[in-house]
Design an enzyme around this catalytic site. Structure first.
Site, PDB file in Angstrom:
ATOM      1  N   LYS A 181       0.872  -1.012  -0.098  1.00  0.00           N
ATOM      2  CA  LYS A 181      -0.004  -0.091  -0.005  1.00  0.00           C
ATOM      3  C   LYS A 181       1.027   1.469  -0.073  1.00  0.00           C
ATOM      4  O   LYS A 181       0.649   2.199  -0.771  1.00  0.00           O
ATOM      5  CB  LYS A 181      -0.941  -0.089   1.230  1.00  0.00           C
ATOM      6  CG  LYS A 181      -1.858   1.059   1.211  1.00  0.00           C
ATOM      7  CD  LYS A 181      -2.720   1.031   2.414  1.00  0.00           C
ATOM      8  CE  LYS A 181      -3.199   2.614   2.959  1.00  0.00           C
ATOM      9  NZ  LYS A 181      -3.402   2.555   4.113  1.00  0.00           N
ATOM     10  N   ASP A 196      -6.975   1.512   0.622  1.00  0.00           N
ATOM     11  CA  ASP A 196      -7.061   1.792   2.121  1.00  0.00           C
ATOM     12  C   ASP A 196      -8.417   1.516   2.630  1.00  0.00           C
ATOM     13  O   ASP A 196      -9.302   0.860   1.954  1.00  0.00           O
ATOM     14  CB  ASP A 196      -6.759   2.963   2.365  1.00  0.00           C
ATOM     15  CG  ASP A 196      -7.807   4.218   2.083  1.00  0.00           C
ATOM     16  OD1 ASP A 196      -8.768   3.824   1.262  1.00  0.00           O
ATOM     17  OD2 ASP A 196      -7.681   5.543   2.685  1.00  0.00           O
TER      18      ASP A 196
END
Ligand code: SF4
Length: 231
Positions: free
Chosen positions: A134, A152
């Protein structure tokens, strides 16, 4: 989890591929200011900010980095001070011990393997200590080299509610999104969902009656029939 992919079919809203274009258009129109909320002036500051943002808010990170980036301007600076000093300097972002370790390890790796520069390839970024997919995706996208789609908590929730994925694990959600989101939009798409999630599609109380996506959304709580799917 309830599948909104099937619900989209039941409501006759169109396939994921048919809806993704209008979804992006409407969100882009609605959130013209959607961009990363972290403040940084260099690639290195970007990387450090994103690493610090784990488990805390962007506002909190910006508060800490305002001073931090005056003191630490290059990778060597993070290694020149005792570990405890860096821990103190980033304390307010939480998980300060792990983050200090990850930042120092990353700075070491930048100096040893990348001439002190932040790499732009995802495959290189994920080799840095403490840099997960991420974080790597966020950094690569901001550097203009998006090679994936950031997932997210907001991106996950909205993708599921909009019936763009049936998946739960972020990596699988990302793969589903990569199949339908045009590559040129990989960098901005997460920002659009994040801002929409913050402003309209709240986790507990989504404001469906005010939402520009209501006629495209299988989990909308309001009946909207007036807007054609073409946008
Ligand atoms: S219609 Fe409701 S559930 Fe769907 S995206 Fe908008 S706010 Fe979220």
């Amino acid at each position: 989890m309830r599948s909104y992919v099937r619900e989209a079919k039941r409501r006759g809203l169109g396939t994921r591929r048919e809806r993704i274009g209008p979804i992006i258009e409407r969100l882009a129109e609605e959130h013209k200011d959607a961009e990363i909320a972290l403040r940084f002036r260099s690639n290195l500051e970007l990387l450090v900010s994103v690493m610090l943002s784990a488990q805390t808010t962007d506002v909190n990170v910006n508060r800490v980095t305002e001073r931090l980036f005056e003191k630490y301007t290059k990778p060597e600076d993070y290694l020149a001070v005792p570990e405890e000093e860096l821990q103190r300097d980033i304390y307010a972002t939480g998980f300060f011990r792990q983050k200090t370790k990850a930042i120092r390890g990353t700075m070491q790796a930048l100096l040893e393997r990348f001439d002190g520069e932040v790499p732009t390839k995802l495959e290189d970024l994920v080799t840095l200590p403490g840099v997960a997919r991420k974080t790597a995706n966020v950094v690569a996208a901001e550097l203009g080299h998006a090679q994936g789609i950031v997932v997210d908590t907001h991106v996950r929730r909205l993708s599921q509610r909009l019936g763009l994925t049936r998946q739960e694990p972020p990596v699988k959600i990302e793969l589903d999104l990569q199949k339908i989101v045009p590559r040129a939009d990989w960098a901005r798409f997460p920002h659009l969902l994040i801002w929409h999630g913050r402003r309209v599609c709240d986790a507990r109380r989504p404001l469906c009656e005010e939402c520009v996506l209501a006629s495209l959304c299988p989990s909308s709580r309001v009946d909207v029939v007036d807007q054609p799917a073409s946008g």
